[in-house]
Write a protein that holds these residues in place. Structure first.
Motif, PDB file in Angstrom:
ATOM      1  N   ALA A 193      50.971  41.779  35.332  1.00 41.78           N
ATOM      2  CA  ALA A 193      49.780  41.141  35.892  1.00 41.78           C
ATOM      3  C   ALA A 193      49.971  39.629  35.988  1.00 41.78           C
ATOM      4  CB  ALA A 193      48.559  41.459  35.036  1.00 41.78           C
ATOM      5  N   PRO A 194      49.555  39.020  37.103  1.00 39.19           N
ATOM      6  CA  PRO A 194      49.687  37.571  37.251  1.00 39.19           C
ATOM      7  C   PRO A 194      48.530  36.842  36.572  1.00 39.19           C
ATOM      8  CG  PRO A 194      48.677  38.476  39.202  1.00 39.19           C
ATOM      9  CD  PRO A 194      48.986  39.656  38.306  1.00 39.19           C
ATOM     10  N   ALA A 195      48.681  35.553  36.413  1.00 34.35           N
ATOM     11  CA  ALA A 195      47.548  34.739  35.979  1.00 34.35           C
ATOM     12  C   ALA A 195      46.476  34.778  37.070  1.00 34.35           C
ATOM     13  CB  ALA A 195      48.006  33.302  35.725  1.00 34.35           C
ATOM     14  N   ALA A 196      45.219  34.908  36.657  1.00 36.18           N
ATOM     15  CA  ALA A 196      44.154  35.053  37.649  1.00 36.18           C
ATOM     16  C   ALA A 196      42.829  34.611  37.047  1.00 36.18           C
ATOM     17  CB  ALA A 196      44.067  36.506  38.120  1.00 36.18           C
ATOM     18  N   SER A 197      41.884  34.322  37.923  1.00 36.77           N
ATOM     19  CA  SER A 197      40.545  33.954  37.466  1.00 36.77           C
ATOM     20  C   SER A 197      39.825  35.178  36.923  1.00 36.77           C
ATOM     21  CB  SER A 197      39.747  33.355  38.624  1.00 36.77           C
ATOM     22  OG  SER A 197      39.649  34.290  39.682  1.00 36.77           O
ATOM     23  N   ILE A 198      38.803  34.943  36.086  1.00 33.39           N
ATOM     24  CA  ILE A 198      38.043  36.035  35.485  1.00 33.39           C
ATOM     25  C   ILE A 198      37.309  36.812  36.573  1.00 33.39           C
ATOM     26  CG2 ILE A 198      36.085  36.566  33.981  1.00 33.39           C
ATOM     27  CD1 ILE A 198      36.931  34.160  32.267  1.00 33.39           C
ATOM     28  N   GLY A 199      37.348  38.135  36.454  1.00 34.15           N
ATOM     29  CA  GLY A 199      36.652  38.976  37.415  1.00 34.15           C
ATOM     30  C   GLY A 199      37.388  40.279  37.649  1.00 34.15           C
ATOM     31  N   VAL A 200      36.877  41.065  38.581  1.00 37.91           N
ATOM     32  CA  VAL A 200      37.446  42.378  38.904  1.00 37.91           C
ATOM     33  C   VAL A 200      38.425  42.231  40.066  1.00 37.91           C
ATOM     34  CG1 VAL A 200      36.925  44.709  39.707  1.00 37.91           C
ATOM     35  CG2 VAL A 200      35.392  43.580  38.079  1.00 37.91           C
ATOM     36  N   VAL A 205      49.027  48.536  46.448  1.00 33.05           N
ATOM     37  CA  VAL A 205      50.470  48.711  46.617  1.00 33.05           C
ATOM     38  C   VAL A 205      50.747  48.805  48.109  1.00 33.05           C
ATOM     39  CG1 VAL A 205      52.451  50.209  46.177  1.00 33.05           C
ATOM     40  CG2 VAL A 205      50.716  49.876  44.400  1.00 33.05           C
ATOM     41  N   THR A 206      51.784  48.123  48.555  1.00 32.63           N
ATOM     42  CA  THR A 206      52.158  48.128  49.969  1.00 32.63           C
ATOM     43  C   THR A 206      53.533  48.766  50.134  1.00 32.63           C
ATOM     44  OG1 THR A 206      50.923  46.083  50.367  1.00 32.63           O
ATOM     45  CG2 THR A 206      52.573  46.683  52.001  1.00 32.63           C
ATOM     46  N   ASN A 207      53.666  49.631  51.137  1.00 30.85           N
ATOM     47  CA  ASN A 207      54.985  50.115  51.519  1.00 30.85           C
ATOM     48  C   ASN A 207      55.201  49.821  53.008  1.00 30.85           C
ATOM     49  OD1 ASN A 207      53.553  52.065  52.933  1.00 30.85           O
ATOM     50  ND2 ASN A 207      54.227  53.793  51.678  1.00 30.85           N
ATOM     51  N   ALA A 208      56.233  50.387  53.605  1.00 26.20           N
ATOM     52  CA  ALA A 208      56.543  50.072  54.995  1.00 26.20           C
ATOM     53  C   ALA A 208      55.460  50.543  55.959  1.00 26.20           C
ATOM     54  CB  ALA A 208      57.881  50.704  55.379  1.00 26.20           C
ATOM     55  N   THR A 209      54.623  51.496  55.517  1.00 29.13           N
ATOM     56  CA  THR A 209      53.576  52.022  56.388  1.00 29.13           C
ATOM     57  C   THR A 209      52.309  51.183  56.328  1.00 29.13           C
ATOM     58  OG1 THR A 209      54.439  54.247  56.076  1.00 29.13           O
ATOM     59  CG2 THR A 209      52.217  54.070  56.950  1.00 29.13           C
ATOM     60  N   GLY A 210      51.955  50.692  55.152  1.00 38.04           N
ATOM     61  CA  GLY A 210      50.727  49.911  55.045  1.00 38.04           C
ATOM     62  C   GLY A 210      50.305  49.671  53.608  1.00 38.04           C
ATOM     63  N   ILE A 211      49.087  49.172  53.450  1.00 37.19           N
ATOM     64  CA  ILE A 211      48.527  48.820  52.144  1.00 37.19           C
ATOM     65  C   ILE A 211      47.585  49.919  51.676  1.00 37.19           C
ATOM     66  CG2 ILE A 211      47.183  47.093  50.876  1.00 37.19           C
ATOM     67  CD1 ILE A 211      47.961  45.093  53.026  1.00 37.19           C
ATOM     68  N   SER A 212      47.653  50.248  50.395  1.00 33.43           N
ATOM     69  CA  SER A 212      46.795  51.286  49.849  1.00 33.43           C
ATOM     70  C   SER A 212      45.323  50.973  50.065  1.00 33.43           C
ATOM     71  CB  SER A 212      47.080  51.471  48.348  1.00 33.43           C
ATOM     72  OG  SER A 212      46.945  50.235  47.665  1.00 33.43           O
ATOM     73  N   THR A 213      44.596  51.951  50.546  1.00 36.02           N
ATOM     74  CA  THR A 213      43.139  51.806  50.699  1.00 36.02           C
ATOM     75  C   THR A 213      42.398  52.493  49.569  1.00 36.02           C
ATOM     76  OG1 THR A 213      43.122  53.745  52.159  1.00 36.02           O
ATOM     77  CG2 THR A 213      43.254  51.590  53.209  1.00 36.02           C
ATOM     78  N   VAL A 214      43.043  53.487  48.952  1.00 30.77           N
ATOM     79  CA  VAL A 214      42.523  54.091  47.727  1.00 30.77           C
ATOM     80  C   VAL A 214      43.115  53.288  46.588  1.00 30.77           C
ATOM     81  CG1 VAL A 214      42.449  56.148  46.288  1.00 30.77           C
ATOM     82  CG2 VAL A 214      42.373  56.370  48.773  1.00 30.77           C
ATOM     83  N   THR A 215      42.279  52.622  45.800  1.00 35.94           N
ATOM     84  CA  THR A 215      42.785  51.712  44.789  1.00 35.94           C
ATOM     85  C   THR A 215      41.950  51.775  43.519  1.00 35.94           C
ATOM     86  OG1 THR A 215      43.507  49.441  44.394  1.00 35.94           O
ATOM     87  CG2 THR A 215      41.439  49.733  45.612  1.00 35.94           C
ATOM     88  N   THR A 216      42.372  51.039  42.491  1.00 35.27           N
ATOM     89  CA  THR A 216      41.713  51.001  41.186  1.00 35.27           C
ATOM     90  C   THR A 216      41.587  49.532  40.755  1.00 35.27           C
ATOM     91  OG1 THR A 216      42.621  53.152  40.576  1.00 35.27           O
ATOM     92  CG2 THR A 216      41.820  51.774  38.780  1.00 35.27           C
ATOM     93  N   ASN A 217      40.516  49.217  40.051  1.00 37.90           N
ATOM     94  CA  ASN A 217      40.260  47.835  39.673  1.00 37.90           C
ATOM     95  C   ASN A 217      40.847  47.459  38.320  1.00 37.90           C
ATOM     96  OD1 ASN A 217      38.816  47.239  42.013  1.00 37.90           O
ATOM     97  ND2 ASN A 217      36.897  47.985  41.140  1.00 37.90           N
ATOM     98  N   TYR A 218      41.315  46.237  38.220  1.00 33.30           N
ATOM     99  CA  TYR A 218      41.811  45.634  36.989  1.00 33.30           C
ATOM    100  C   TYR A 218      40.878  44.472  36.656  1.00 33.30           C
ATOM    101  CZ  TYR A 218      45.098  43.209  33.823  1.00 33.30           C
ATOM    102  OH  TYR A 218      45.700  42.604  32.745  1.00 33.30           O
ATOM    103  N   THR A 219      40.353  44.453  35.443  1.00 26.57           N
ATOM    104  CA  THR A 219      39.365  43.440  35.062  1.00 26.57           C
ATOM    105  C   THR A 219      40.005  42.337  34.252  1.00 26.57           C
ATOM    106  OG1 THR A 219      37.619  45.121  35.017  1.00 26.57           O
ATOM    107  CG2 THR A 219      37.161  43.051  33.913  1.00 26.57           C
ATOM    108  N   VAL A 220      39.918  41.105  34.773  1.00 25.84           N
ATOM    109  CA  VAL A 220      40.441  39.936  34.079  1.00 25.84           C
ATOM    110  C   VAL A 220      39.311  39.358  33.227  1.00 25.84           C
ATOM    111  CG1 VAL A 220      41.456  37.644  34.323  1.00 25.84           C
ATOM    112  CG2 VAL A 220      42.045  39.465  35.949  1.00 25.84           C
ATOM    113  N   ILE A 221      39.563  39.194  31.932  1.00 29.27           N
ATOM    114  CA  ILE A 221      38.509  38.745  31.017  1.00 29.27           C
ATOM    115  C   ILE A 221      38.920  37.435  30.319  1.00 29.27           C
ATOM    116  CG2 ILE A 221      37.565  41.027  30.601  1.00 29.27           C
ATOM    117  CD1 ILE A 221      39.259  41.221  28.099  1.00 29.27           C
TER     118      ILE A 221
END
Length: 221
Positions: A193-200, A205-221
């Motif tokens: 995980a990169p450094a990021a501001s607080i939030g959701v 994930v991207t492959n040669a076809t495109g970017i995932s539209t079904v995704t999951t959230n990571y919460t930065v606290i």
């Protein structure tokens, strides 16, 4: 004249279906080989003609012997000797084509050297030749992450689960790229995980076809 791009085949997360079941978990090698003979005719006038016959195909499958698990490849080949069944081989499950075949079954070896894993290699005949079924480009999906959050400083290794990760070119937490990532399989990626501001932050994930539209959230606290 066109310059043809190259996409070297790496057999990874393969699929091997024989009949109604998949056996790739037991298999270490699948090789389809054509064989053709030269056809030559010579005349008395010093003339000659040479051509080749239509190739016949066979497949060599190396696998670990398993006589304890019901329905194992060892048991399946032994029980169905002489049968002709449909088969499918996909060298790379996340992308690329598959090969459909009709296989003539024969049993593999039983036993081997002591104090070693018993393997066997069996050669199966094909009816006709493999039929190439083009792969369907599919974008990734992200179905889960562990852990589901972390501090703003980043640096936490996150296990991302989902589908079609083979060949992934990018992992992002919202709009920020992961510090690094490693594709473990077609269904697992490990990302830092990169450094990021607080939030959701939506993990994509991207492959040669495109970017995932079904995704999951990571919460930065």
């Amino acid at each position: 004249m066109s310059v043809i791009n190259l996409a070297p085949l790496v057999i990874k997360d393969a699929v091997l279906q024989i009949g109604a079941d998949q056996f790739e978990k037991a298999v270490s090698n699948v090789t389809f080989t054509p064989s053709a003979n030269a056809v030559t005719w010579a005349g008395i006038g010093g003339n000659s003609f040479t051509d080749t016959s239509v190739a016949t195909w066979q497949v060599s499958i190396s696998y670990v012997q398993d006589w304890d698990t019901a329905g194992s490849l060892s048991q399946y080949l032994f029980a169905n000797e002489g049968a002709t069944v449909a088969g499918v081989f996909r060298p790379r499950s996340g992308s690329g084509p598959s090969f459909s075949v009709n296989l003539a079954l024969t049993p593999g070896a039983i036993g081997g050297a002591g104090n070693a894993t018993a393997e066997a290699t069996v050669t199966l005949g094909l009816t006709g030749k493999p039929v190439i079924v083009p792969g369907t480009p599919v974008i990734p999906t992200v179905t889960g992450i562990t852990p589901t959050g972390g501090g703003a400083a980043g640096g936490i290794q996150v296990k991302i689960t989902g589908t079609k990760f083979t060949g992934a070119t990018s992992v992002k937490f919202a709009s920020t790229p992961a510090t690094s990532f490693m594709v473990d399989s077609d269904s697992v990626i490990y990302a830092v995980a990169p450094a990021a501001s607080i939030g959701v932050k939506a993990v994509t994930v991207t492959n040669a076809t495109g970017i995932s539209t079904v995704t999951t959230n990571y919460t930065v606290i």
